[in-house]
Design a protein around this motif. Structure first.
Motif, mmCIF file in Angstrom:
data_model
loop_
_atom_site.group_PDB
_atom_site.id
_atom_site.type_symbol
_atom_site.label_atom_id
_atom_site.label_comp_id
_atom_site.label_asym_id
_atom_site.label_seq_id
_atom_site.Cartn_x
_atom_site.Cartn_y
_atom_site.Cartn_z
ATOM 1 N N ASN A 186 43.423 -93.938 56.079
ATOM 2 C CA ASN A 186 44.010 -92.599 56.111
ATOM 3 C C ASN A 186 45.202 -92.494 57.050
ATOM 4 N N ASN A 187 45.278 -93.352 58.058
ATOM 5 C CA ASN A 187 46.314 -93.216 59.078
ATOM 6 C C ASN A 187 47.317 -94.347 59.130
ATOM 7 N N ARG A 188 47.191 -95.320 58.285
ATOM 8 C CA ARG A 188 48.142 -96.433 58.237
ATOM 9 C C ARG A 188 48.721 -96.530 56.825
ATOM 10 N N PRO A 189 49.863 -95.899 56.586
ATOM 11 C CA PRO A 189 50.467 -95.884 55.252
ATOM 12 C C PRO A 189 50.703 -97.284 54.671
ATOM 13 N N SER A 190 50.848 -98.283 55.532
ATOM 14 C CA SER A 190 51.079 -99.635 55.032
ATOM 15 C C SER A 190 49.888 -100.165 54.231
ATOM 16 N N LEU A 191 48.699 -99.592 54.409
ATOM 17 C CA LEU A 191 47.517 -100.033 53.663
ATOM 18 C C LEU A 191 47.428 -99.407 52.277
ATOM 19 N N ASN A 192 48.212 -98.363 52.012
ATOM 20 C CA ASN A 192 48.146 -97.673 50.726
ATOM 21 C C ASN A 192 48.501 -98.573 49.548
ATOM 22 N N LYS A 193 49.299 -99.592 49.793
ATOM 23 C CA LYS A 193 49.682 -100.488 48.698
ATOM 24 C C LYS A 193 48.466 -101.189 48.098
ATOM 25 N N TYR A 194 47.398 -101.306 48.862
ATOM 26 C CA TYR A 194 46.180 -101.940 48.355
ATOM 27 C C TYR A 194 45.346 -101.002 47.498
ATOM 28 N N LEU A 195 45.680 -99.725 47.513
ATOM 29 C CA LEU A 195 44.926 -98.738 46.743
ATOM 30 C C LEU A 195 45.639 -98.299 45.474
ATOM 31 N N LYS A 196 46.763 -98.917 45.174
ATOM 32 C CA LYS A 196 47.527 -98.527 43.995
ATOM 33 C C LYS A 196 47.632 -99.707 43.037
ATOM 34 N N GLY A 197 47.304 -99.460 41.781
ATOM 35 C CA GLY A 197 47.411 -100.478 40.749
ATOM 36 C C GLY A 197 48.574 -100.175 39.822
ATOM 37 N N ASP A 198 48.666 -100.926 38.743
ATOM 38 C CA ASP A 198 49.737 -100.722 37.762
ATOM 39 C C ASP A 198 49.666 -99.353 37.097
ATOM 40 N N ASP A 199 48.459 -98.812 36.969
ATOM 41 C CA ASP A 199 48.269 -97.527 36.292
ATOM 42 C C ASP A 199 48.180 -96.340 37.243
ATOM 43 N N GLY A 200 48.402 -96.546 38.524
ATOM 44 C CA GLY A 200 48.348 -95.452 39.495
ATOM 45 C C GLY A 200 47.311 -95.731 40.570
ATOM 46 N N TRP A 201 46.904 -94.670 41.249
ATOM 47 C CA TRP A 201 45.954 -94.806 42.349
ATOM 48 C C TRP A 201 44.579 -95.228 41.852
ATOM 49 N N LEU A 202 43.919 -96.076 42.619
ATOM 50 C CA LEU A 202 42.554 -96.493 42.315
ATOM 51 C C LEU A 202 41.600 -95.493 42.952
ATOM 52 N N ASN A 203 40.721 -94.932 42.161
ATOM 53 C CA ASN A 203 39.688 -94.024 42.646
ATOM 54 C C ASN A 203 38.349 -94.737 42.478
ATOM 55 N N PHE A 204 37.661 -94.949 43.585
ATOM 56 C CA PHE A 204 36.380 -95.649 43.523
ATOM 57 C C PHE A 204 35.544 -95.308 44.744
ATOM 58 N N SER A 205 34.280 -95.655 44.655
ATOM 59 C CA SER A 205 33.388 -95.477 45.796
ATOM 60 C C SER A 205 32.576 -96.751 45.982
ATOM 61 N N PHE A 206 32.157 -96.960 47.199
ATOM 62 C CA PHE A 206 31.349 -98.116 47.561
ATOM 63 C C PHE A 206 30.194 -97.611 48.396
ATOM 64 N N GLY A 207 28.996 -97.988 48.023
ATOM 65 C CA GLY A 207 27.828 -97.552 48.781
ATOM 66 C C GLY A 207 26.886 -98.698 49.048
ATOM 67 N N ILE A 208 26.091 -98.516 50.069
ATOM 68 C CA ILE A 208 25.080 -99.502 50.424
ATOM 69 C C ILE A 208 23.796 -98.760 50.779
ATOM 70 N N ARG A 209 22.677 -99.290 50.260
ATOM 71 C CA ARG A 209 21.373 -98.709 50.559
ATOM 72 C C ARG A 209 20.344 -99.830 50.542
ATOM 73 N N THR A 210 19.524 -99.887 51.551
ATOM 74 C CA THR A 210 18.468 -100.890 51.592
ATOM 75 C C THR A 210 17.275 -100.398 50.787
ATOM 76 N N ASP A 211 16.380 -101.311 50.431
ATOM 77 C CA ASP A 211 15.200 -100.947 49.645
ATOM 78 C C ASP A 211 14.338 -99.906 50.340
ATOM 79 N N ASN A 212 14.203 -100.015 51.652
ATOM 80 C CA ASN A 212 13.378 -99.040 52.371
ATOM 81 C C ASN A 212 14.184 -97.834 52.845
ATOM 82 N N ARG A 213 15.443 -97.785 52.450
ATOM 83 C CA ARG A 213 16.362 -96.680 52.750
ATOM 84 C C ARG A 213 16.622 -96.484 54.241
#
Length: 71
Positions: free
Chosen positions: A29-56
């Motif tokens: 959010n605070n380093r504009p130089s990282l935004n290039k990794y979030l943009k593909g040929d078709d525009g911005w990449l929208n995704f989520s990443f989650g982690i949950r253990t079996d016992n939560r």
């Protein structure tokens, strides 16, 4: 049983995972130089990443929407 888990304190691993994802979100959010990794040929990449253990004992997620991240 689910109600008991929801009221119990978070594990240390969960707190550390949350801290790491917040650090990750802060950087994107605070380093504009990282935004290039979030943009593909078709525009911005929208995704989520989650982690949950079996016992939560760890339940965390981060979402990226239009070059902004949130936990």
């Amino acid at each position: 049983m689910e109600t008991a888990r929801q009221n119990s304190p978070k594990s240390l691993a969960d707190k550390l995972a949350n801290l790491f994802l917040k650090f990750f979100a802060f950087n994107f959010n605070n380093r504009p130089s990282l935004n290039k990794y979030l943009k593909g040929d078709d525009g911005w990449l929208n995704f989520s990443f989650g982690i949950r253990t079996d016992n939560r004992s760890v339940e965390q997620a981060i979402c990226f929407e239009t070059a902004r991240s949130r936990c």
